[in-house]
Design a protein around this motif. Sequence first.
Motif, mmCIF file in Angstrom:
data_model
loop_
_atom_site.group_PDB
_atom_site.id
_atom_site.type_symbol
_atom_site.label_atom_id
_atom_site.label_comp_id
_atom_site.label_asym_id
_atom_site.label_seq_id
_atom_site.Cartn_x
_atom_site.Cartn_y
_atom_site.Cartn_z
ATOM 1 N N HIS A 224 0.828 -1.241 0.144
ATOM 2 C CA HIS A 224 -0.096 -0.113 -0.170
ATOM 3 C C HIS A 224 0.775 1.108 -0.015
ATOM 4 O O HIS A 224 0.476 2.135 0.807
ATOM 5 C CB HIS A 224 -1.004 0.029 1.136
ATOM 6 N N ILE A 225 1.806 1.176 -0.912
ATOM 7 C CA ILE A 225 2.733 2.250 -0.881
ATOM 8 C C ILE A 225 2.072 3.584 -2.001
ATOM 9 O O ILE A 225 1.850 3.084 -3.159
ATOM 10 C CB ILE A 225 4.179 1.916 -1.367
ATOM 11 N N ARG A 226 1.792 4.595 -1.346
ATOM 12 C CA ARG A 226 1.102 5.622 -2.185
ATOM 13 C C ARG A 226 1.859 6.126 -3.533
ATOM 14 O O ARG A 226 1.377 6.560 -4.435
ATOM 15 C CB ARG A 226 0.591 6.600 -1.337
ATOM 16 N N LEU A 227 3.172 6.394 -3.281
ATOM 17 C CA LEU A 227 4.085 6.849 -4.088
ATOM 18 C C LEU A 227 5.325 6.275 -4.366
ATOM 19 O O LEU A 227 6.154 6.361 -3.154
ATOM 20 C CB LEU A 227 4.249 8.241 -3.827
ATOM 21 N N LEU A 228 5.525 5.043 -5.147
ATOM 22 C CA LEU A 228 6.820 4.482 -5.244
ATOM 23 C C LEU A 228 7.764 5.015 -6.393
ATOM 24 O O LEU A 228 7.004 4.844 -7.510
ATOM 25 C CB LEU A 228 6.297 2.859 -5.378
ATOM 26 N N VAL A 229 8.853 5.086 -6.300
ATOM 27 C CA VAL A 229 9.689 5.725 -7.465
ATOM 28 C C VAL A 229 10.849 4.453 -7.633
ATOM 29 O O VAL A 229 11.608 4.376 -6.569
ATOM 30 C CB VAL A 229 10.483 6.943 -7.295
ATOM 31 N N MET A 230 10.853 3.821 -8.702
ATOM 32 C CA MET A 230 12.001 3.064 -8.829
ATOM 33 C C MET A 230 13.242 3.615 -9.716
ATOM 34 O O MET A 230 12.828 3.798 -10.859
ATOM 35 C CB MET A 230 11.602 1.381 -9.557
ATOM 36 N N THR A 231 14.338 3.629 -9.287
ATOM 37 C CA THR A 231 15.668 4.274 -9.931
ATOM 38 C C THR A 231 16.030 3.213 -10.897
ATOM 39 O O THR A 231 16.140 1.794 -10.250
ATOM 40 C CB THR A 231 16.664 4.728 -9.213
ATOM 41 N N LYS A 232 16.534 3.401 -12.235
ATOM 42 C CA LYS A 232 17.271 2.342 -12.852
ATOM 43 C C LYS A 232 18.784 2.879 -13.384
ATOM 44 O O LYS A 232 19.055 2.433 -14.399
ATOM 45 C CB LYS A 232 16.396 2.148 -14.046
ATOM 46 N N GLY A 233 19.454 3.500 -12.621
ATOM 47 C CA GLY A 233 20.580 4.042 -12.616
ATOM 48 C C GLY A 233 20.784 4.873 -13.976
ATOM 49 O O GLY A 233 19.671 5.911 -14.128
ATOM 50 N N LYS A 234 21.523 4.835 -14.883
ATOM 51 C CA LYS A 234 21.808 5.754 -15.905
ATOM 52 C C LYS A 234 20.561 5.677 -17.004
ATOM 53 O O LYS A 234 20.204 6.848 -17.995
ATOM 54 C CB LYS A 234 22.910 5.627 -16.838
ATOM 55 N N GLU A 235 19.629 4.677 -16.888
ATOM 56 C CA GLU A 235 18.655 4.325 -17.357
ATOM 57 C C GLU A 235 17.342 5.278 -17.240
ATOM 58 O O GLU A 235 16.323 5.251 -17.957
ATOM 59 C CB GLU A 235 18.049 2.942 -17.727
ATOM 60 N N GLY A 236 17.441 5.842 -15.936
ATOM 61 C CA GLY A 236 16.152 6.747 -15.478
ATOM 62 C C GLY A 236 15.511 6.030 -14.399
ATOM 63 O O GLY A 236 16.142 5.540 -13.657
ATOM 64 N N ALA A 237 14.206 6.561 -14.628
ATOM 65 C CA ALA A 237 13.241 5.970 -13.188
ATOM 66 C C ALA A 237 11.845 5.848 -13.804
ATOM 67 O O ALA A 237 11.539 6.407 -14.765
ATOM 68 C CB ALA A 237 13.406 6.784 -12.114
ATOM 69 N N LEU A 238 11.127 5.009 -12.887
ATOM 70 C CA LEU A 238 9.784 4.940 -13.040
ATOM 71 C C LEU A 238 8.992 5.247 -11.809
ATOM 72 O O LEU A 238 9.354 5.005 -10.695
ATOM 73 C CB LEU A 238 9.343 3.686 -13.754
ATOM 74 N N VAL A 239 7.975 5.582 -11.940
ATOM 75 C CA VAL A 239 6.893 5.971 -10.644
ATOM 76 C C VAL A 239 5.710 5.123 -10.817
ATOM 77 O O VAL A 239 5.158 4.972 -11.864
ATOM 78 C CB VAL A 239 6.610 7.521 -10.506
ATOM 79 N N VAL A 240 5.215 4.689 -9.790
ATOM 80 C CA VAL A 240 3.795 3.987 -9.469
ATOM 81 C C VAL A 240 3.098 4.988 -8.395
ATOM 82 O O VAL A 240 3.280 5.043 -7.263
ATOM 83 C CB VAL A 240 3.811 2.742 -8.973
ATOM 84 N N CYS A 241 1.998 5.545 -9.132
ATOM 85 C CA CYS A 241 1.284 6.426 -8.147
ATOM 86 C C CYS A 241 -0.141 6.637 -8.662
ATOM 87 O O CYS A 241 -0.182 6.976 -9.816
ATOM 88 C CB CYS A 241 1.959 7.596 -7.841
ATOM 89 N N ASN A 242 -1.149 6.530 -7.720
ATOM 90 C CA ASN A 242 -2.578 6.966 -8.247
ATOM 91 C C ASN A 242 -3.181 6.400 -9.540
ATOM 92 O O ASN A 242 -3.676 6.851 -10.513
ATOM 93 C CB ASN A 242 -2.618 8.625 -8.242
ATOM 94 N N GLY A 243 -2.606 5.005 -9.747
ATOM 95 C CA GLY A 243 -2.956 4.436 -10.894
ATOM 96 C C GLY A 243 -2.142 4.536 -12.267
ATOM 97 O O GLY A 243 -2.379 3.975 -13.198
ATOM 98 N N HIS A 244 -1.144 5.504 -11.999
ATOM 99 C CA HIS A 244 -0.212 5.698 -13.155
ATOM 100 C C HIS A 244 1.043 5.094 -12.956
ATOM 101 O O HIS A 244 1.707 4.715 -11.793
ATOM 102 C CB HIS A 244 0.246 7.239 -13.228
ATOM 103 N N VAL A 245 1.509 4.329 -14.058
ATOM 104 C CA VAL A 245 2.842 3.826 -14.053
ATOM 105 C C VAL A 245 3.583 4.397 -15.270
ATOM 106 O O VAL A 245 3.359 4.317 -16.573
ATOM 107 C CB VAL A 245 2.857 2.281 -14.512
ATOM 108 N N LEU A 246 4.506 5.539 -14.819
ATOM 109 C CA LEU A 246 5.231 6.379 -15.762
ATOM 110 C C LEU A 246 6.684 6.197 -15.745
ATOM 111 O O LEU A 246 7.385 5.964 -14.651
ATOM 112 C CB LEU A 246 5.141 7.751 -15.492
#
Length: 328
Positions: A224-246
């Motif tokens: 139940h993490i409301r705002l999760l950001v996953m880093t991928k080093g030099k490849e950037g990052a993604l976020v999972v929040c409020n139904g969005h996966v960006l």
Amino acid sequence: MKEENGKCEVVSLGELLIDLIPHHDYTADAPSYEAKVGGAPINVLSGLAKWGHTTAYISKVGNDAFGGYLRKQVKGANINVDYVLTERAAPTTVAIVSLDEEKNRTFDFIRNPGADQLLTKDEIHWSLIREAEVFHFGSLSLTHHPSREATLAALKYAKENRKTISYDPNYRPLLWENQDEAKRWMIEGLKWADIVKISDEEVQFITNEEDALMAAQVLAETHHIRLLVMTKGKEGALVVCNGHVLDEDGHTVQPVDTTGAGDCFMASVLHQFLVKRKPISELTKQDLVELLQFANRVAAHSTTIKGGFSVVPALDELEKLTRGVQYV
């Protein structure tokens, strides 16, 4: 338990240590190091403090030269050090940093115990947490007693007082008895957190899921993490929040030292959250895109400077510093 007046936007609890980083004239036959301020949570606060946020740190250092150096440097970065205590029974923790050809870092530790491990729950200033907007922590204060109990007590108090809790489950294998113990307590931290910054490798370690994207989504939903950001080093990052996966691409730079890049990213996430002045539940897709873009730029720039403490650029310099950077 101590009660004193004190108010700031972000309060953090965790390790405060010395990073020994290879000097420019380092060789295998004649190793030479520079002493830098270290500790993931304090690196995060240093970025926030440089950007004008009020911050305070709860930790312990040894009654030694390194402890005095750390206290002076942290205070000089406009972080409240009134709650950084001195421990006479153990020295300041030291991390020895090794850099590979791509300037990625690994750590060895002198910490058996280190002063930061000996923080007790009775030494926490509860009013400091009660008056804050965000309580931030990492996993290294969960590795041993009594700092584990202190961290859990602080989390319980922050949750009871409806603070936004942010967490970075940095995995340092050498500081844990075994992988199972590490997973257990890293996951315990997730249970308390509203905002989590985690690397793709750490997501895969915790979930045993090879697909990092799927693992991040499962982790956010399960805990139940409301705002999760996953880093991928030099490849950037993604976020999972409020139904969005960006997903946002990273930036190409010439790295000098990747120490603290994730901490600069975490500081960027918290900065964006604080300046938007919205509950997590009201963050829009555009808000999340802006968050990722800002954090990617800052983290990329941080790798061009040695160390992880106070290396984020001033806000008015950020656009100039990254204007010519190309996407990976």
